[in-house]
Motif scaffolding. Sequence first.
Motif, mmCIF file in Angstrom:
data_model
loop_
_atom_site.group_PDB
_atom_site.id
_atom_site.type_symbol
_atom_site.label_atom_id
_atom_site.label_comp_id
_atom_site.label_asym_id
_atom_site.label_seq_id
_atom_site.Cartn_x
_atom_site.Cartn_y
_atom_site.Cartn_z
ATOM 1 N N MET A 1 53.013 -70.311 -28.896
ATOM 2 C CA MET A 1 53.983 -70.708 -27.881
ATOM 3 C C MET A 1 54.056 -72.231 -27.785
ATOM 4 S SD MET A 1 54.041 -69.798 -23.784
ATOM 5 C CE MET A 1 54.464 -68.081 -24.004
ATOM 6 N N LEU A 2 55.267 -72.765 -27.736
ATOM 7 C CA LEU A 2 55.460 -74.201 -27.620
ATOM 8 C C LEU A 2 55.041 -74.681 -26.225
ATOM 9 C CD1 LEU A 2 58.990 -74.555 -29.253
ATOM 10 C CD2 LEU A 2 56.774 -75.085 -30.305
ATOM 11 N N THR A 3 54.654 -75.964 -26.154
ATOM 12 C CA THR A 3 54.239 -76.542 -24.879
ATOM 13 C C THR A 3 55.337 -76.386 -23.830
ATOM 14 O OG1 THR A 3 52.823 -78.159 -25.989
ATOM 15 C CG2 THR A 3 53.471 -78.647 -23.726
ATOM 16 N N ARG A 4 56.577 -76.632 -24.240
ATOM 17 C CA ARG A 4 57.696 -76.533 -23.303
ATOM 18 C C ARG A 4 57.825 -75.116 -22.743
ATOM 19 N NH1 ARG A 4 62.490 -74.952 -24.838
ATOM 20 N NH2 ARG A 4 62.060 -75.507 -26.996
ATOM 21 N N GLN A 5 57.651 -74.132 -23.605
ATOM 22 C CA GLN A 5 57.741 -72.739 -23.154
ATOM 23 C C GLN A 5 56.590 -72.388 -22.211
ATOM 24 O OE1 GLN A 5 57.763 -71.213 -27.245
ATOM 25 N NE2 GLN A 5 59.762 -70.275 -26.826
ATOM 26 N N ARG A 6 55.387 -72.894 -22.552
ATOM 27 C CA ARG A 6 54.224 -72.613 -21.711
ATOM 28 C C ARG A 6 54.408 -73.220 -20.315
ATOM 29 N NH1 ARG A 6 50.649 -74.417 -25.012
ATOM 30 N NH2 ARG A 6 50.325 -76.456 -24.039
ATOM 31 N N LYS A 7 54.915 -74.429 -20.261
ATOM 32 C CA LYS A 7 55.152 -75.078 -18.973
ATOM 33 C C LYS A 7 56.182 -74.304 -18.157
ATOM 34 C CE LYS A 7 54.073 -79.875 -20.213
ATOM 35 N NZ LYS A 7 54.660 -81.231 -20.378
ATOM 36 N N SER A 8 57.203 -73.819 -18.820
ATOM 37 C CA SER A 8 58.225 -73.034 -18.134
ATOM 38 C C SER A 8 57.638 -71.759 -17.547
ATOM 39 C CB SER A 8 59.360 -72.696 -19.110
ATOM 40 O OG SER A 8 60.351 -71.921 -18.481
ATOM 41 N N GLU A 9 56.748 -71.130 -18.297
ATOM 42 C CA GLU A 9 56.082 -69.920 -17.816
ATOM 43 C C GLU A 9 55.156 -70.231 -16.645
ATOM 44 O OE1 GLU A 9 56.281 -66.663 -18.596
ATOM 45 O OE2 GLU A 9 58.015 -67.136 -19.858
ATOM 46 N N ILE A 10 54.482 -71.372 -16.701
ATOM 47 C CA ILE A 10 53.596 -71.780 -15.608
ATOM 48 C C ILE A 10 54.406 -71.960 -14.320
ATOM 49 C CG2 ILE A 10 52.178 -73.682 -14.716
ATOM 50 C CD1 ILE A 10 51.169 -74.078 -17.609
ATOM 51 N N LEU A 11 55.551 -72.624 -14.433
ATOM 52 C CA LEU A 11 56.394 -72.845 -13.252
ATOM 53 C C LEU A 11 56.957 -71.533 -12.717
ATOM 54 C CD1 LEU A 11 58.300 -76.077 -14.331
ATOM 55 C CD2 LEU A 11 56.446 -75.888 -12.648
ATOM 56 N N ALA A 12 57.297 -70.626 -13.614
ATOM 57 C CA ALA A 12 57.807 -69.317 -13.188
ATOM 58 C C ALA A 12 56.742 -68.545 -12.427
ATOM 59 C CB ALA A 12 58.285 -68.522 -14.402
ATOM 60 N N GLN A 13 55.499 -68.587 -12.928
ATOM 61 C CA GLN A 13 54.401 -67.902 -12.248
ATOM 62 C C GLN A 13 54.112 -68.552 -10.903
ATOM 63 O OE1 GLN A 13 50.882 -67.094 -14.609
ATOM 64 N NE2 GLN A 13 49.574 -67.078 -12.791
ATOM 65 N N LEU A 14 54.209 -69.877 -10.853
ATOM 66 C CA LEU A 14 53.964 -70.604 -9.616
ATOM 67 C C LEU A 14 54.986 -70.208 -8.558
ATOM 68 C CD1 LEU A 14 52.200 -72.812 -8.322
ATOM 69 C CD2 LEU A 14 53.835 -74.495 -9.178
ATOM 70 N N GLN A 15 56.233 -70.090 -8.968
ATOM 71 C CA GLN A 15 57.283 -69.689 -8.039
ATOM 72 C C GLN A 15 57.073 -68.255 -7.568
ATOM 73 O OE1 GLN A 15 61.268 -69.807 -9.653
ATOM 74 N NE2 GLN A 15 62.197 -69.860 -7.634
ATOM 75 N N ARG A 16 56.615 -67.403 -8.461
ATOM 76 C CA ARG A 16 56.444 -65.991 -8.135
ATOM 77 C C ARG A 16 55.217 -65.742 -7.256
ATOM 78 N NH1 ARG A 16 55.792 -64.369 -12.960
ATOM 79 N NH2 ARG A 16 53.506 -64.113 -12.917
ATOM 80 N N ASP A 17 54.095 -66.389 -7.594
ATOM 81 C CA ASP A 17 52.818 -66.085 -6.940
ATOM 82 C C ASP A 17 52.382 -67.103 -5.895
ATOM 83 O OD1 ASP A 17 52.752 -63.921 -8.657
ATOM 84 O OD2 ASP A 17 51.472 -64.922 -10.124
ATOM 85 N N GLY A 18 53.012 -68.274 -5.880
ATOM 86 C CA GLY A 18 52.643 -69.289 -4.895
ATOM 87 C C GLY A 18 51.465 -70.148 -5.278
ATOM 88 N N GLN A 19 50.812 -69.849 -6.411
ATOM 89 C CA GLN A 19 49.728 -70.671 -6.920
ATOM 90 C C GLN A 19 49.417 -70.245 -8.352
ATOM 91 O OE1 GLN A 19 46.058 -70.155 -4.784
ATOM 92 N NE2 GLN A 19 45.935 -67.983 -5.190
ATOM 93 N N VAL A 20 48.785 -71.112 -9.089
ATOM 94 C CA VAL A 20 48.294 -70.771 -10.426
ATOM 95 C C VAL A 20 46.849 -71.238 -10.543
ATOM 96 C CG1 VAL A 20 50.527 -70.762 -11.604
ATOM 97 C CG2 VAL A 20 49.250 -72.913 -11.406
ATOM 98 N N ILE A 21 46.053 -70.492 -11.310
ATOM 99 C CA ILE A 21 44.645 -70.807 -11.526
ATOM 100 C C ILE A 21 44.458 -71.195 -12.991
ATOM 101 C CG2 ILE A 21 42.286 -69.943 -11.350
ATOM 102 C CD1 ILE A 21 43.813 -70.044 -8.682
#
Length: 251
Positions: A1-21
């Motif tokens: 996975m490209l860095t850009r895609q990974r960052k996009s997924e991180i932001l999506a999870q953050l929006q969905r769950d309210g935090q990331v670990i």
Amino acid sequence: MLTRQRKSEILAQLQRDGQVISKELSETFGVSEDTIRRDLRELSSEGLLQRVHGGALPASPAVADFAHRQSIESVTKRAIAGVAAKMVTHGQVVILDGGTTAVEMARQLPKELVTTVVTHSPSIAVELVGHPKIEVILIGGKLFKHSIVTVGAAAIEALSHIRADVYFMGVTGVHASAGLSTGDLEEAYMKRALAAHAAETVVLASSDKLNAASQYMIGDLTLASTIIVEKSTDVSLTNPLAAAGVTIISA
């Protein structure tokens, strides 16, 4: 996975769950925690999240300066301010924070109200000139131009002889675990000092400030006894706050 895609997924999870670990992200993407920390640093530098120990929280969008925020007409702002204004009763000593919602609250205080307002905001003081029965105590100090409030040691020292009934606080972030936060260190110290000199603290918070965090912590969520939010706020944002023992009032 490209860095850009990974960052996009991180932001999506953050929006969905309210935090990331960080550890969980490392396992999910099959990369090292160092790689995840680098991703979070870069996203934080873009203002897209707020890093905390072990991961990240949503970044508060409430970072514009006072002049810009004042130019934005908001039904929400007026509603929250109106509910707060009705909480003030005759004979009280009230601390009123800086910020555009607080200015709107001052504007909505009844002309016949007999009370004392303590503030470190020149904007609030000027707004209350037209309220003949309200005594205004303006706290001096170094002017923080971004928010047009006074801060610093002189301002905090001026509070030493004041014991207020209630403090109406403005924040940029309200989060169940990260607490109350703001974007400037001296403002955070000042807000904490103001809260310490009031019997209770009421936070004025539009929905964009909920489940979000800024760089500087004012205090734990329970520093506030009450949080006033807009009527349309999703319960998924307010339930964790209520579970912590804070009273939620919808405006």
